[in-house]
Design an enzyme around this catalytic site. Structure first.
Site, mmCIF file in Angstrom:
data_model
loop_
_atom_site.group_PDB
_atom_site.id
_atom_site.type_symbol
_atom_site.label_atom_id
_atom_site.label_comp_id
_atom_site.label_asym_id
_atom_site.label_seq_id
_atom_site.Cartn_x
_atom_site.Cartn_y
_atom_site.Cartn_z
ATOM 1 N N HIS A 1 31.868 42.379 47.254
ATOM 2 C CA HIS A 1 32.361 41.225 46.482
ATOM 3 C C HIS A 1 33.883 41.323 46.492
ATOM 4 C CE1 HIS A 1 28.308 40.562 44.614
ATOM 5 N NE2 HIS A 1 28.219 41.860 44.816
ATOM 6 N N PHE A 2 34.540 40.472 47.277
ATOM 7 C CA PHE A 2 35.991 40.624 47.464
ATOM 8 C C PHE A 2 36.811 39.603 46.664
ATOM 9 C CE2 PHE A 2 35.927 43.240 51.688
ATOM 10 C CZ PHE A 2 35.540 44.348 50.969
ATOM 11 N N ARG A 3 36.145 38.770 45.857
ATOM 12 C CA ARG A 3 36.787 38.019 44.759
ATOM 13 C C ARG A 3 37.681 36.860 45.152
ATOM 14 N NH1 ARG A 3 32.938 40.076 41.825
ATOM 15 N NH2 ARG A 3 33.319 42.074 40.868
ATOM 16 N N ASN B 1 29.627 34.960 45.130
ATOM 17 C CA ASN B 1 29.966 34.692 43.721
ATOM 18 C C ASN B 1 31.472 34.718 43.477
ATOM 19 O OD1 ASN B 1 29.696 37.490 44.222
ATOM 20 N ND2 ASN B 1 29.436 37.947 42.063
ATOM 21 N N HIS C 1 19.169 39.829 45.366
ATOM 22 C CA HIS C 1 19.476 40.706 44.231
ATOM 23 C C HIS C 1 18.252 40.609 43.337
ATOM 24 C CE1 HIS C 1 22.329 42.319 40.981
ATOM 25 N NE2 HIS C 1 21.132 42.240 40.432
ATOM 26 N N HIS D 1 20.679 46.515 47.398
ATOM 27 C CA HIS D 1 20.835 47.644 46.458
ATOM 28 C C HIS D 1 19.561 48.024 45.699
ATOM 29 C CE1 HIS D 1 21.524 44.171 43.954
ATOM 30 N NE2 HIS D 1 22.843 44.158 44.035
ATOM 31 N N ASP E 1 28.127 47.537 47.638
ATOM 32 C CA ASP E 1 28.197 46.572 46.529
ATOM 33 C C ASP E 1 29.563 46.670 45.842
ATOM 34 O OD1 ASP E 1 27.477 44.569 44.771
ATOM 35 O OD2 ASP E 1 26.281 45.864 43.479
ATOM 36 N N HIS F 1 36.422 45.207 39.109
ATOM 37 C CA HIS F 1 36.928 44.548 37.895
ATOM 38 C C HIS F 1 38.123 45.362 37.438
ATOM 39 C CE1 HIS F 1 33.304 42.065 37.563
ATOM 40 N NE2 HIS F 1 32.598 43.158 37.820
#
Ligand code: DOR
Length: 439
Positions: A65-67, A97, A179, A233, A304, A308
């Site tokens: 998840h690289f945002r 996401n 997921h 995962h 994964d 944050h």
């Protein structure tokens, strides 16, 4: 360096496709491996003396998840790809996401364009399923697959009941990655445990049964339509045992280093930094997952990587967000396990590169052989060095593995025949390429 640059890597311990090692030389030209032999001579733009070092195919991390776009205060495609390069990760598959969500062709195109401008390693992106975007799921290109959050996600990306899931499994042929957590059970248990602020409760709220319920449902739908399914995962002994009994050959599964190496005891030490979805489990789950990986019930490894900020993580549970970074530490974590006798170097490389390329149909990746892409990582298996916060390149600036003394750190990482990382330095001008996916 131009793309027809020629590298000559000399005297390396080269992992060959069959799992054997050759002490010898590798020549790359124009982004490809052109020769592998005990001794090569002739001109090269750069000769690398790899005496005592081990040459592996670059890691392909199939869940990150690289945002970017939208959450760049946590991470962005440049910082994340630099962290990849440092960790020996030469390709990644990124999750939808972000903000906006990656649920349309336009959003996917935007990510591809950003990545082309910013990423120092190769990239591919998932398209996210919503209850409404089936036409997009059938058409968008290029994508590694459809991501379904059956749980642990709010808003449009949550597809959590059989009536909504079934049409997605029924139509089209592309890979579906799930997921797998049962959102209804999680909601109910959240109410039962409301008011508890100890983050350890997270593993009880989102318990093993919640994961098992969703994995069972995904498996049922996949079998009904013979639909290519990948379980992201995998975290519990029960799911691993289920797959050991009943895993059609069109189903694959992955596990993260943290579900293998951390367990609920981590909450005492690092608090909410140990909070992720699906949650950390018991030492028994660790053991059963390891065995399932070694036995081939679990096919490969993903991090994964879900960064944050420390300020976000410092909020009191349950306001603290779930997720931890991983791309910088995954290869040394797994190679350290290999050096300690838990598995072999060849197995680690298979789980972190070869098997991923095969499962996602990524051509010319995952092996050191003529004709394959020159995505390579040269690691040092003789020296140990601890994970240190101040050395991390991920924008979030922390790791759940701080203080762990690891070997197998990358010395040089090569993407498309170009050196992108060397002894602490990132060559920020290097750009990766968009991955392609067969079938
Ligand atoms: O812990 C997690 N955090 N698990 C996920 O699947 C999503 C991720 C995030 O994006 O923060």
């Amino acid at each position: 360096m131009s793309s027809d640059v020629c590298l000559l890597i000399r005297h390396a311990h080269i992992l060959l496709p069959g799992g054997e090692f050759l002490v010898g030389d590798v020549r790359t030209r124009g982004g490809e491996i052109v020769e592998v032999a005990p001794e090569l001579s002739g001109e090269a733009d750069r000769e690398i003396d790899a005496t005592g070092l081990t040459l592996l195919p670059g890691v392909i991390d199939p869940q990150v998840h690289f945002r970017e776009p939208g959450l760049e205060h946590k991470e962005d495609l440049f910082t994340a790809s630099c962290a990849c390069a440092k960790g020996g990760v030469t390709s990644f598959l990124e999750m939808p996401n972000t903000r906006p969500l990656t649920i349309t062709q336009a959003a996917l195109d935007d990510k591809l364009q950003r990545a082309a401008q910013k990423c120092v390693v190769n990239y591919g992106f998932f398209i996210g399923a919503t209850p409404e975007n089936l036409p997009d799921l059938l058409q968008v290109q290029p994508t590694c697959g459809i991501k379904i959050f059956m749980g642990s996600m709010h808003g449009a990306l949550l597809v959590d009941c059989e009536e909504l899931l079934e049409p997605i499994f029924a139509r089209g042929r592309r890979l579906i990655a799930v997921h797998a957590e049962d959102q209804a059970r999680i909601n109910q248990r959240r109410q039962e445990f409301a008011g508890i602020t100890d983050p350890a409760i997270h593993s009880q709220i989102q318990d093993n049964q919640a994961a098992l319920n969703a994995t069972q449902l995904a498996l049922k739908l996949s079998k009904k339509y013979q639909r290519r399914l990948h379980i992201l995962h995998l975290s519990t002994a029960e799911e691993a045992e289920l797959l050991r009994e009943d895993k059609p050959n069109w189903v694959t599964a992955e596990v993260t280093p943290q579900h293998l190496l951390l367990n609920t005891s981590a909450y005492e030490k690092i608090g909410t930094l140990a909070q992720m979805n699906p949650p950390l489990r018991s030492p028994h789950d660790n053991e059963v997952l390891w065995q399932a990986l070694v036995d081939g019930v679990i096919d490969f490894i993903a991090t994964d990587h879900a960064p944050h900020t420390l300020a976000e993580k410092a909020q009191t549970y349950p306001n603290s967000p779930s997720g931890m970074p991983g791309v910088e530490t995954s290869l040394p974590l797994m190679l350290t396990q290999a050096m300690q006798g838990r598995c072999t170097i060849a197995q680690v490389s298979n789980w972190m590169s070869t098997a991923v390329a095969q499962a996602y149909g990524i051509p010319k990746k995952g092996a050191i052989a003529p004709g394959f892409d020159a995505d390579l990582v040269l690691v040092d298996l003789d020296n140990y060095h601890p994970v240190q916060r101040e050395e991390l390149l991920t924008k979030c600036g922390w790791s759940p593995f701080e203080g762990w003394n690891l070997t197998g750190w990358p010395i040089i990482t090569i993407v498309g025949g170009k050196i992108v990382y060397e002894k602490g330095q990132i060559y920020t001008e290097v750009r990766g390429q968009a991955l392609t996916f067969e079938g």
